[in-house]
Design a protein around this motif. Structure first.
Motif, PDB file in Angstrom:
ATOM      1  N   ASP A 162       0.850  -1.197   0.000  1.00 38.39           N
ATOM      2  CA  ASP A 162       0.000   0.000   0.000  1.00 38.39           C
ATOM      3  C   ASP A 162       0.885   1.247   0.000  1.00 38.39           C
ATOM      4  N   PRO A 163       1.202   1.788  -1.179  1.00 35.36           N
ATOM      5  CA  PRO A 163       2.086   2.960  -1.246  1.00 35.36           C
ATOM      6  C   PRO A 163       1.552   4.181  -0.494  1.00 35.36           C
ATOM      7  N   LYS A 164       0.243   4.257  -0.325  1.00 34.09           N
ATOM      8  CA  LYS A 164      -0.345   5.432   0.324  1.00 34.09           C
ATOM      9  C   LYS A 164      -0.028   5.496   1.815  1.00 34.09           C
ATOM     10  N   THR A 165       0.234   4.341   2.444  1.00 28.48           N
ATOM     11  CA  THR A 165       0.479   4.334   3.887  1.00 28.48           C
ATOM     12  C   THR A 165       1.865   3.833   4.257  1.00 28.48           C
ATOM     13  N   VAL A 166       2.708   3.551   3.267  1.00 26.04           N
ATOM     14  CA  VAL A 166       4.016   2.969   3.579  1.00 26.04           C
ATOM     15  C   VAL A 166       4.870   3.908   4.429  1.00 26.04           C
ATOM     16  N   ASP A 167       4.708   5.215   4.261  1.00 26.13           N
ATOM     17  CA  ASP A 167       5.494   6.167   5.049  1.00 26.13           C
ATOM     18  C   ASP A 167       5.092   6.170   6.521  1.00 26.13           C
ATOM     19  N   GLU A 168       3.920   5.619   6.825  1.00 29.88           N
ATOM     20  CA  GLU A 168       3.466   5.570   8.215  1.00 29.88           C
ATOM     21  C   GLU A 168       4.057   4.388   8.983  1.00 29.88           C
ATOM     22  N   VAL A 169       4.645   3.438   8.268  1.00 27.84           N
ATOM     23  CA  VAL A 169       5.193   2.242   8.923  1.00 27.84           C
ATOM     24  C   VAL A 169       6.467   2.613   9.669  1.00 27.84           C
ATOM     25  N   LYS A 170       6.459   2.388  10.978  1.00 28.52           N
ATOM     26  CA  LYS A 170       7.627   2.680  11.813  1.00 28.52           C
ATOM     27  C   LYS A 170       8.206   1.429  12.469  1.00 28.52           C
ATOM     28  N   ASP A 171       7.447   0.353  12.460  1.00 27.24           N
ATOM     29  CA  ASP A 171       7.904  -0.884  13.087  1.00 27.24           C
ATOM     30  C   ASP A 171       7.071  -2.031  12.528  1.00 27.24           C
ATOM     31  N   PHE A 172       7.493  -3.263  12.778  1.00 23.51           N
ATOM     32  CA  PHE A 172       6.700  -4.434  12.383  1.00 23.51           C
ATOM     33  C   PHE A 172       7.023  -5.597  13.285  1.00 23.51           C
ATOM     34  N   LYS A 173       6.077  -6.531  13.358  1.00 24.46           N
ATOM     35  CA  LYS A 173       6.241  -7.757  14.122  1.00 24.46           C
ATOM     36  C   LYS A 173       6.051  -8.946  13.195  1.00 24.46           C
ATOM     37  N   LEU A 174       6.827  -9.999  13.421  1.00 27.34           N
ATOM     38  CA  LEU A 174       6.805 -11.179  12.555  1.00 27.34           C
ATOM     39  C   LEU A 174       6.246 -12.382  13.295  1.00 27.34           C
ATOM     40  N   TYR A 175       5.575 -13.254  12.545  1.00 28.81           N
ATOM     41  CA  TYR A 175       5.107 -14.524  13.094  1.00 28.81           C
ATOM     42  C   TYR A 175       5.151 -15.576  11.992  1.00 28.81           C
ATOM     43  N   VAL A 176       5.017 -16.845  12.387  1.00 25.91           N
ATOM     44  CA  VAL A 176       5.142 -17.962  11.444  1.00 25.91           C
ATOM     45  C   VAL A 176       3.983 -18.929  11.635  1.00 25.91           C
ATOM     46  N   ASN A 177       3.476 -19.450  10.517  1.00 16.71           N
ATOM     47  CA  ASN A 177       2.481 -20.523  10.540  1.00 16.71           C
ATOM     48  C   ASN A 177       2.963 -21.667   9.650  1.00 16.71           C
ATOM     49  N   GLY A 178       2.477 -22.864   9.918  1.00 19.31           N
ATOM     50  CA  GLY A 178       2.839 -24.013   9.094  1.00 19.31           C
ATOM     51  C   GLY A 178       2.205 -25.278   9.636  1.00 19.31           C
ATOM     52  N   THR A 179       2.396 -26.369   8.922  1.00 19.82           N
ATOM     53  CA  THR A 179       1.855 -27.660   9.345  1.00 19.82           C
ATOM     54  C   THR A 179       2.941 -28.720   9.279  1.00 19.82           C
ATOM     55  N   GLU A 180       2.845 -29.706  10.171  1.00 22.48           N
ATOM     56  CA  GLU A 180       3.831 -30.772  10.213  1.00 22.48           C
ATOM     57  C   GLU A 180       3.684 -31.697   9.006  1.00 22.48           C
TER      58      GLU A 180
END
Length: 230
Positions: free
Chosen positions: A103-121
């Motif tokens: 989203d180029p319109k809001t990319v300048d507002e991003v100051k931080d991010f959090k990561l997570y992971v999903n998957g199956t065995e």
């Protein structure tokens, strides 16, 4: 009697919430998220790179990396996810990932991010592919090309074989990823196939210090081959 039913309901809900949270945490505990970096390209798209290392004792498939993007107040702007590059991540193996904030319109507002992971065995992928790097070069436009051969030592054909390159900066962070199909993409038993791939993030390639390449297919995988960037 009503009081006993209400107490049972509260305890049941508490148990369900506790079980769900622990199930999610258990999955997160299967992975380490390493070598993370991010940048915004000329089209105002943010790229988040990193590696997912399987530190559990089970192979994982359908693995996705998710990113929750936050503003300066810690409020959520948006959330995006994307599949890891390897189709199956064996215990001890690592897969690069790239998630896009589109989203180029809001990319300048991003100051931080959090990561997570999903998957199956799933069942482990046999390590019956080997990869050889024959050449690499960067052209005048900033694209970085890698050529080599994927060998299949397994008893059956390695279908949809692909080479995946991860580019690292001087601090060891992932800064770009390139992909290229083998030719032919279905490699018969005890034979090899050439591949050529391009890392096209030209704002990133000049920062590269080293890279690794891993081969993947529907049934087999290789150990990564690491080398310094030429």
């Amino acid at each position: 009697m009503k009081g006993k039913i209400l107490l049972f309901g509260i305890l049941f809900l508490f148990f369900m919430c506790f079980t769900t949270l622990n199930s999610y945490s258990s999955l997160q505990d299967n992975f380490q998220i390493n070598r993370v970096s991010s940048y915004v390209d000329e089209n105002e798209i943010m790229h988040v790179f990193g590696e997912l290392k399987n530190i559990g004792n089970k192979s994982m498939t359908n693995v996705t990396a998710g990113v929750i993007f936050l503003d300066s107040e810690g409020e959520i702007i948006n959330e995006y996810k994307r599949s890891a590059e390897l189709r199956t991540i064996n215990p001890g193996f690592t897969s690069p990932f790239e998630v896009l904030f589109i989203d180029p319109k809001t990319v300048d507002e991003v100051k931080d991010f959090k990561l997570y992971v999903n998957g199956t065995e799933t069942r482990s992928q046999p390590i019956d592919l080997k990869i050889r790097i024959d050449s690499s070069r960067q052209d005048i436009f900033g694209f970085y090309f890698i050529n080599g051969v994927i060998f299949n030592s397994g008893p059956i054909s390695a279908n949809n074989s692909i080479a995946i390159a991860t580019l690292y900066d001087t601090e060891g962070r992932v800064i770009a990823i390139g992909r290229g199909l083998a030719e032919p993409k279905d490699i018969t038993s005890n034979s090899g196939a050439s591949f050529g791939l391009a890392i096209v993030d030209k704002l990133q390639t000049h920062k590269g210090k080293s890279y690794s390449v891993v081969a993947d297919s529907d049934v087999y995988v290789s150990k990564p081959t690491a080398t310094k960037k030429k």
